[in-house]
Motif scaffolding. Sequence first.
Motif, PDB file in Angstrom:
ATOM      1  N   UNK A  59     -45.233 -37.112 -26.730  1.00  0.00           N
ATOM      2  CA  UNK A  59     -46.511 -38.174 -26.907  1.00  0.00           C
ATOM      3  C   UNK A  59     -46.859 -39.211 -25.932  1.00  0.00           C
ATOM      4  N   UNK A  60     -45.933 -39.663 -25.281  1.00  0.00           N
ATOM      5  CA  UNK A  60     -46.173 -40.811 -24.042  1.00  0.00           C
ATOM      6  C   UNK A  60     -47.081 -41.554 -24.358  1.00  0.00           C
ATOM      7  N   UNK A  61     -46.841 -42.339 -25.505  1.00  0.00           N
ATOM      8  CA  UNK A  61     -47.822 -43.366 -26.054  1.00  0.00           C
ATOM      9  C   UNK A  61     -47.090 -44.775 -25.926  1.00  0.00           C
ATOM     10  N   UNK A  62     -46.094 -44.957 -25.309  1.00  0.00           N
ATOM     11  CA  UNK A  62     -45.453 -46.092 -25.181  1.00  0.00           C
ATOM     12  C   UNK A  62     -45.232 -46.545 -23.898  1.00  0.00           C
ATOM     13  N   UNK A  63     -45.030 -47.794 -23.411  1.00  0.00           N
ATOM     14  CA  UNK A  63     -44.751 -48.283 -22.163  1.00  0.00           C
ATOM     15  C   UNK A  63     -44.482 -49.596 -21.842  1.00  0.00           C
ATOM     16  N   UNK A  64     -43.703 -49.875 -20.949  1.00  0.00           N
ATOM     17  CA  UNK A  64     -43.148 -51.020 -20.336  1.00  0.00           C
ATOM     18  C   UNK A  64     -44.039 -51.505 -19.086  1.00  0.00           C
ATOM     19  N   UNK A  65     -44.451 -52.674 -19.178  1.00  0.00           N
ATOM     20  CA  UNK A  65     -45.286 -53.341 -18.262  1.00  0.00           C
ATOM     21  C   UNK A  65     -44.832 -54.489 -17.542  1.00  0.00           C
ATOM     22  N   UNK A  66     -44.738 -54.407 -16.295  1.00  0.00           N
ATOM     23  CA  UNK A  66     -43.894 -55.478 -15.378  1.00  0.00           C
ATOM     24  C   UNK A  66     -44.931 -55.954 -14.579  1.00  0.00           C
ATOM     25  N   UNK A  67     -44.665 -57.241 -14.104  1.00  0.00           N
ATOM     26  CA  UNK A  67     -45.623 -58.046 -13.368  1.00  0.00           C
ATOM     27  C   UNK A  67     -44.556 -58.864 -12.301  1.00  0.00           C
ATOM     28  N   UNK A  68     -45.300 -58.710 -11.213  1.00  0.00           N
ATOM     29  CA  UNK A  68     -44.403 -59.360  -9.874  1.00  0.00           C
ATOM     30  C   UNK A  68     -45.448 -60.259  -9.333  1.00  0.00           C
TER      31      UNK A  68
END
Length: 90
Positions: A59-68
Amino acid sequence: DAKGIPWTEKRLSEIFADYTAEHGKFRLDAEARALSHTVSVWTKETLKIQQVLVDDSEDNDFAAEFEISLSDSRMAGAPLISLASIGPIG
């Protein structure tokens, strides 16, 4: 997170409980780690990275988002990575 709400063990546990109830465990194999599941956006001030969590149903409908923060990382002499969000995409 990006809204200033602290990440706690309880909060992360709840998010992953919701994820696993719907998707099972996310995959860590070579396909799940492929660049096709990672989006990087550079600006003058930040690097934002979205990593899709690949599940068995794809499904690939979930994500982790990171910021640098690039300036903060330069001053620290190492990348300072913050978890901006984790949850459904969109």
